[in-house]
Design a protein around this motif. Sequence first.
Motif, PDB file in Angstrom:
ATOM      1  N   THR A   4      -8.782  -9.159  -6.426  1.00 29.10           N
ATOM      2  CA  THR A   4      -7.488  -9.549  -5.874  1.00 29.10           C
ATOM      3  C   THR A   4      -6.416  -8.537  -6.221  1.00 29.10           C
ATOM      4  O   THR A   4      -5.624  -8.126  -5.362  1.00 29.10           O
ATOM      5  N   ASN A   8      -4.521  -6.132  -3.491  1.00 28.47           N
ATOM      6  CA  ASN A   8      -3.068  -6.159  -3.295  1.00 28.47           C
ATOM      7  C   ASN A   8      -2.442  -4.784  -3.514  1.00 28.47           C
ATOM      8  O   ASN A   8      -1.511  -4.397  -2.808  1.00 28.47           O
ATOM      9  N   ARG A  11      -3.227  -2.739  -0.488  1.00 24.49           N
ATOM     10  CA  ARG A  11      -2.418  -3.237   0.631  1.00 24.49           C
ATOM     11  C   ARG A  11      -0.984  -2.738   0.508  1.00 24.49           C
ATOM     12  O   ARG A  11      -0.343  -2.395   1.504  1.00 24.49           O
ATOM     13  N   ALA A  12      -0.468  -2.648  -0.706  1.00 27.10           N
ATOM     14  CA  ALA A  12       0.894  -2.152  -0.920  1.00 27.10           C
ATOM     15  C   ALA A  12       1.022  -0.692  -0.501  1.00 27.10           C
ATOM     16  O   ALA A  12       2.098  -0.243  -0.114  1.00 27.10           O
ATOM     17  N   SER A  19      -8.344  -3.062   2.135  1.00 24.99           N
ATOM     18  CA  SER A  19      -8.105  -4.196   1.246  1.00 24.99           C
ATOM     19  C   SER A  19      -8.880  -5.416   1.724  1.00 24.99           C
ATOM     20  O   SER A  19      -9.566  -6.082   0.943  1.00 24.99           O
ATOM     21  N   ASN A  98       3.939 -14.580 -10.948  1.00 24.52           N
ATOM     22  CA  ASN A  98       2.592 -14.824 -10.446  1.00 24.52           C
ATOM     23  C   ASN A  98       1.614 -15.063 -11.594  1.00 24.52           C
ATOM     24  O   ASN A  98       0.718 -15.910 -11.506  1.00 24.52           O
ATOM     25  N   ILE A 146       1.670 -12.886   4.230  1.00 21.73           N
ATOM     26  CA  ILE A 146       1.499 -11.478   3.897  1.00 21.73           C
ATOM     27  C   ILE A 146       1.592 -10.626   5.165  1.00 21.73           C
ATOM     28  O   ILE A 146       2.203  -9.558   5.168  1.00 21.73           O
TER      29      ILE A 146
END
Length: 148
Positions: A4, A8, A11-12, A19, A98, A146
Amino acid sequence: IFTTAFGNIIRAEGVVKESMTGNLLSTVTNMLLYPLFILSLHIGVSGAAIATVLSNCVGVVYLLLHILRHSSVLTLSSRSCLKKPLGASSVLVMGLPNFINSTLVRGYHTLANQLLMQYGTLVVAGVAAASKTTTVISMTQMGITIGV
């Protein structure tokens, strides 16, 4: 956690397809290994745990290889954190909510499982199955959020 987190992070960087592929690879591997270990090898709950660990390792390896081979921005070097400690601390502060949320959810599940164990493994399995159903809904909502 690593699948995870790395998903992420990638993906950023703007590489959404890789991802998703890493997470999907982990999930599909898990779906294939579960019946193999539980039904074919008759390992039971231990087989489910082994399948989960191995499938997550597959996802982590895929995402790590992507970072090491293709990432133009990301690095796994700790030197940049040591050069700019304020930058590293701001990242940690951003992830704190988070972290707290995940910790509380895991604590809740641990406590709930301990309380349910007195009623037998069938009850624990039933609650786990119901939890997976709500997870599908939550993940769909998270995916839409997202994406937006």
